[in-house]
Design a protein around this motif. Structure first.
Motif, PDB file in Angstrom:
ATOM      1  N   LEU A 493       0.770  -1.216   0.110  1.00  0.00           N
ATOM      2  CA  LEU A 493      -0.025   0.000  -0.080  1.00  0.00           C
ATOM      3  C   LEU A 493       0.998   1.270  -0.105  1.00  0.00           C
ATOM      4  CD1 LEU A 493      -2.679  -1.040   2.505  1.00  0.00           C
ATOM      5  CD2 LEU A 493      -3.087  -1.075   0.144  1.00  0.00           C
ATOM      6  N   SER A 494       0.144   2.195  -0.534  1.00  0.00           N
ATOM      7  CA  SER A 494       0.899   3.688  -0.657  1.00  0.00           C
ATOM      8  C   SER A 494       0.778   4.297   0.842  1.00  0.00           C
ATOM      9  CB  SER A 494       0.448   4.527  -1.539  1.00  0.00           C
ATOM     10  OG  SER A 494      -0.941   4.779  -1.321  1.00  0.00           O
ATOM     11  N   LYS A 495       1.652   5.340   0.860  1.00  0.00           N
ATOM     12  CA  LYS A 495       1.672   6.161   2.355  1.00  0.00           C
ATOM     13  C   LYS A 495       0.253   6.516   2.397  1.00  0.00           C
ATOM     14  CE  LYS A 495       3.788  10.056   2.745  1.00  0.00           C
ATOM     15  NZ  LYS A 495       4.797  10.957   3.124  1.00  0.00           N
ATOM     16  N   THR A 496      -0.448   7.114   1.401  1.00  0.00           N
ATOM     17  CA  THR A 496      -1.722   7.898   1.662  1.00  0.00           C
ATOM     18  C   THR A 496      -2.907   6.754   2.149  1.00  0.00           C
ATOM     19  OG1 THR A 496      -1.215   9.395  -0.130  1.00  0.00           O
ATOM     20  CG2 THR A 496      -3.465   8.944   0.485  1.00  0.00           C
ATOM     21  N   SER A 497      -2.468   5.625   1.405  1.00  0.00           N
ATOM     22  CA  SER A 497      -3.543   4.473   1.581  1.00  0.00           C
ATOM     23  C   SER A 497      -3.407   4.096   3.181  1.00  0.00           C
ATOM     24  CB  SER A 497      -3.280   3.222   0.829  1.00  0.00           C
ATOM     25  OG  SER A 497      -3.556   3.366  -0.663  1.00  0.00           O
ATOM     26  N   MET A 498      -2.314   3.784   3.490  1.00  0.00           N
ATOM     27  CA  MET A 498      -2.093   3.625   5.005  1.00  0.00           C
ATOM     28  C   MET A 498      -2.441   4.572   6.150  1.00  0.00           C
ATOM     29  SD  MET A 498       1.539   1.307   5.111  1.00  0.00           S
ATOM     30  CE  MET A 498       2.443   2.437   4.058  1.00  0.00           C
ATOM     31  N   LEU A 499      -2.401   5.809   5.561  1.00  0.00           N
ATOM     32  CA  LEU A 499      -2.703   7.016   6.292  1.00  0.00           C
ATOM     33  C   LEU A 499      -4.229   7.004   6.519  1.00  0.00           C
ATOM     34  CD1 LEU A 499      -1.623   9.394   7.698  1.00  0.00           C
ATOM     35  CD2 LEU A 499      -1.824  10.596   6.197  1.00  0.00           C
ATOM     36  N   VAL A 500      -4.984   6.569   5.594  1.00  0.00           N
ATOM     37  CA  VAL A 500      -6.449   6.840   5.456  1.00  0.00           C
ATOM     38  C   VAL A 500      -6.862   5.381   6.459  1.00  0.00           C
ATOM     39  CG1 VAL A 500      -8.540   6.389   4.218  1.00  0.00           C
ATOM     40  CG2 VAL A 500      -6.762   7.844   3.206  1.00  0.00           C
ATOM     41  N   ILE A 501      -6.399   4.412   6.296  1.00  0.00           N
ATOM     42  CA  ILE A 501      -6.649   3.360   6.990  1.00  0.00           C
ATOM     43  C   ILE A 501      -6.543   3.559   8.732  1.00  0.00           C
ATOM     44  CG2 ILE A 501      -6.064   0.777   7.607  1.00  0.00           C
ATOM     45  CD1 ILE A 501      -5.266   0.498   4.676  1.00  0.00           C
ATOM     46  N   GLY A 502      -5.296   4.076   8.856  1.00  0.00           N
ATOM     47  CA  GLY A 502      -5.144   4.483  10.006  1.00  0.00           C
ATOM     48  C   GLY A 502      -6.035   5.370  10.720  1.00  0.00           C
TER      49      GLY A 502
END
Length: 663
Positions: A493-502
């Motif tokens: 996953l990209s940084k943005t995707s992981m941030l959203v998941i977080g």
């Protein structure tokens, strides 16, 4: 000897004082009196009592002033009452039955509204007056009348119906008949049954004592009377509602005088309601914390209630029997003996004592144990640890956030570091906000909570939401560690995707749980606990599980993740390149943080379960409060301070600022 005492506070500050003096039980007729326990909010109460006279005297009464707010919903847990028939009434055999008119009114009391309340109280007063002989002999009749009056208080609270002067007078006249000298033997029977069988009447607080339930009724009346100045005098009970003053004086009320001194009164309603009882010592048992009945009461019972916040309250009263010595200031703790209640001297002190007067002072505060325990342990050490620990915790969280802000650009050099510090910041923010809401809830009096339950519900909602958010962000941090370890720093996953998941996991999941909990329990009025401050209900709806279950589940998941990551990192030797080396360093930092914080949080909230299983165990409550109040400090130390890169960048920043100032 008996003891008298004001109420216990729970989750908030309230003051109480009761004075009793000791006397050998073999030379005294024991009489009982006791005030009530205060709830989890700021309530002030004081009780002054002195011991009973020797057997050659008639037992005296107790003095108690209290400021508490609890509506008791009395439920008969003994055998169901039997309705008297004509033969019982005409033959005088009325000790084991309840008059039909009383039984009928008990049923009506469950359906009262603003229009029917005044007429109902008029009829109950007439019926009670016509059945004084039965009342003096029948424990079931006393319990039934207490139940009817408690239903009046419950309906008044539920429908926001203030009790006017006339209705107040009728309640006092009815209740006064229950405290007369003729009922003493019947109350002795009720209290003996309560003590030996743990049965009797049980109210919303979980009290199983018939006498304590009656005392709760008077607390409810004091909380529900109309907001204006007036006084009511009946043969057994005097009530006065007036503007709050620093000193209240009562002269020649039931042939005694007393003074109440109040300090640091602020906020809330600036009215105070005082109720003086002529013979409440006929009702209340004398047992103390050690289940001893070796103390007696020698004074009038006085209950005082205000919605204002009071820092301290003291009471000075005349001594009715100057031959009794060794006075002791105590308060009534409803939680003792599995809800039967008893006298305790925690937080109360004797100010002065001479042959004519005695003065007591009390000051009670709340503690963090309300977060898990259905009951509150009153202990000065626990309260001190709470105050100091929460102060250290909040200061640590603020320092943690400032440190992250000052070094953000330098420490967020790669995706893993960026996401780690996002997690740390949100963990700190969530706990800090939760602590702030907790403090706000501590300042909500029970009077305010009952008049405006939505306010306490809102505070409970935010405490619940942000404590859960702290745990879910810890889960997000653990999942990040697991994900980056499994994918070996490449792809995924990209940084943005992981941030959203977080953020979805960190805030949306707790929000769903908090909203669902409120939606399910608020309609049935079982969202917040009856007393001990603003927090999730346990006794009625087990709403507390909506916090406890997710929190402990996350702790268990983090343990498993930590084991998997440690295995992966140990089995993987060497680093492929410099970039991965930097990521490896960040993962080590995350793992080290979780290795400390996961057991710490697991231990802390496991102790929280201990406070539910053994709510009166001081050692368990002490340990839970200690670890809970230092969570913020641990997050700062193991989440930020022990990160070598964060320390290095912080030192560089401070050094550069020092050079700018000196240069």
């Amino acid at each position: 000897m008996t003891e008298s005492s004001p109420t216990q506070s729970t989750t908030n500050y309230h003051q109480s004082a009761v004075m009793t003096t000791t006397e050998s039980k073999t030379t005294n007729n024991t009489k009982e009196s006791n005030p009530t326990q205060s709830t989890t909010n700021y309530h002030q109460s004081a009780v002054m009592t002195t011991t009973v006279r020797p057997s050659t005297y008639k037992t005296t009464e107790s003095e108690t002033t209290q400021i508490t707010t609890s509506v008791s919903s009395v439920v008969t847990t003994r055998k169901g009452p039997v309705t008297c028939n004509e033969n019982d009434i005409s033959g005088g055999n009325q000790s084991d039955c309840v008059p039909p008119a009383v039984m009928e009114l008990v049923g009506e009391s469950e359906k009262l509204n603003n229009e029917t309340l005044p007429g109902f109280l008029e009829r109950l007063m007439v019926v009670s007056g016509n059945n004084t002989k039965n009342i003096s002999k029948s424990p079931d009749t006393i319990s039934s009348i207490v139940k009817a009056l408690s239903n009046v208080a419950n309906r008044s609270l539920l429908l926001s119906m203030p009790i006017n002067k006339q209705s107040t007078e009728n309640i006092l006249k009815i209740a006064g008949l229950l405290t007369s000298d003729e009922t003493k033997a019947t109350w002795d029977t009720l209290n003996k049954n309560d003590k030996t069988t743990s049965s009797g009447t049980e109210n919303a607080r979980g009290n199983k004592s018939s006498s304590a339930s009656l005392l709760n009724l008077f607390e409810s009346v004091a909380a529900l009377v109309v907001n204006e100045s007036f006084s009511v005098e009946t043969p057994f009970i005097h009530l006065n509602r007036t503007q709050l003053k620093t000193k209240l004086t009562f002269n020649n009320v039931f042939n005694t005088s007393m003074e109440i001194d109040i300090s640091e009164a602020s906020g809330g309603s600036q009215y105070i309601t005082t109720i003086v009882f002529a013979s409440m010592d006929n009702v209340l048992p004398p047992r103390d914390e050690n289940n001893s009945s070796s103390m007696v009461i020698n004074g009038k019972v006085v209950l005082a209630k205000t919605a204002a916040k009071i820092g301290n309250i003291s009471i000075t009263s005349e001594i009715l029997n100057d031959t009794l010595k060794n006075p002791k200031c105590v308060f009534w703790n409803f939680t003792l003996f599995d809800g039967l209640g008893g006298w305790s001297d925690w937080g109360c002190s004797l100010l002065s004592h001479n042959n004519e007067t005695i003065s007591c002072s009390c000051n009670h505060t709340t503690c963090f144990s309300m977060l898990m325990s259905p009951e509150i342990i009153e202990d000065e050490n626990i309260n001190d640890i709470t105050i100091i620990g929460v102060g250290i915790s909040m200061a640590s969280l603020v320092i943690c956030l400032i440190t992250e802000a000052l070094t953000w650009k330098k420490i967020s050099t790669n995706t893993t570091a960026f996401l780690r510090h996002v997690s740390i910041i949100n963990i700190a923010v969530s706990l800090l906000i939760a602590n702030i809401w907790f403090i706000i809830g501590a300042y909500i009096t029970d009077d305010s909570k009952k008049k405006n339950p939505a306010l306490c519900a809102a505070v409970t909602f935010f405490i619940h939401l942000f404590y859960l958010a702290m745990f879910f962000w810890m889960l997000a941090s653990a999942l990040l560690l697991l994900y980056r370890t499994v994918f070996v720093f490449e792809g995924g996953l990209s940084k943005t995707s992981m941030l959203v998941i977080g953020f979805v996991l960190g805030y949306a999941a707790p929000l769903v749980i908090a909203v669902t909990t409120m939606a399910v329990t608020v309609p049935s009025h079982k969202y917040i606990r009856e007393n001990h401050g603003c927090w999730l209900n346990w006794e009625d709806s087990k709403a507390l599980l909506a916090f406890l279950a997710p929190a402990l589940m996350i702790v268990a998941i983090n343990f498993l993740i930590l084991l998997v990551v440690i295995y992966k990192m140990v089995s993987r030797r060497g680093v492929k390149n410099t970039g991965q080396g930097k990521e490896q360093h960040v993962l080590v930092v995350i793992a080290r943080s979780l290795a400390v914080l996961t057991p710490f949080f697991g231990l802390t909230w496991s102790l929280g379960i201990g406070t539910i299983i053994a709510p009166k165990n001081k050692e368990v409550n002490f340990a839970f409060v200690f670890f809970n109040s230092l969570q913020g400090c641990f997050i700062w130390v193991f989440g930020t301070l022990l990160d070598k890169k964060v320390r290095s960048e912080t030192i560089k920043y401070l050094s550069s600022q020092d050079k700018l100032v000196t240069g």
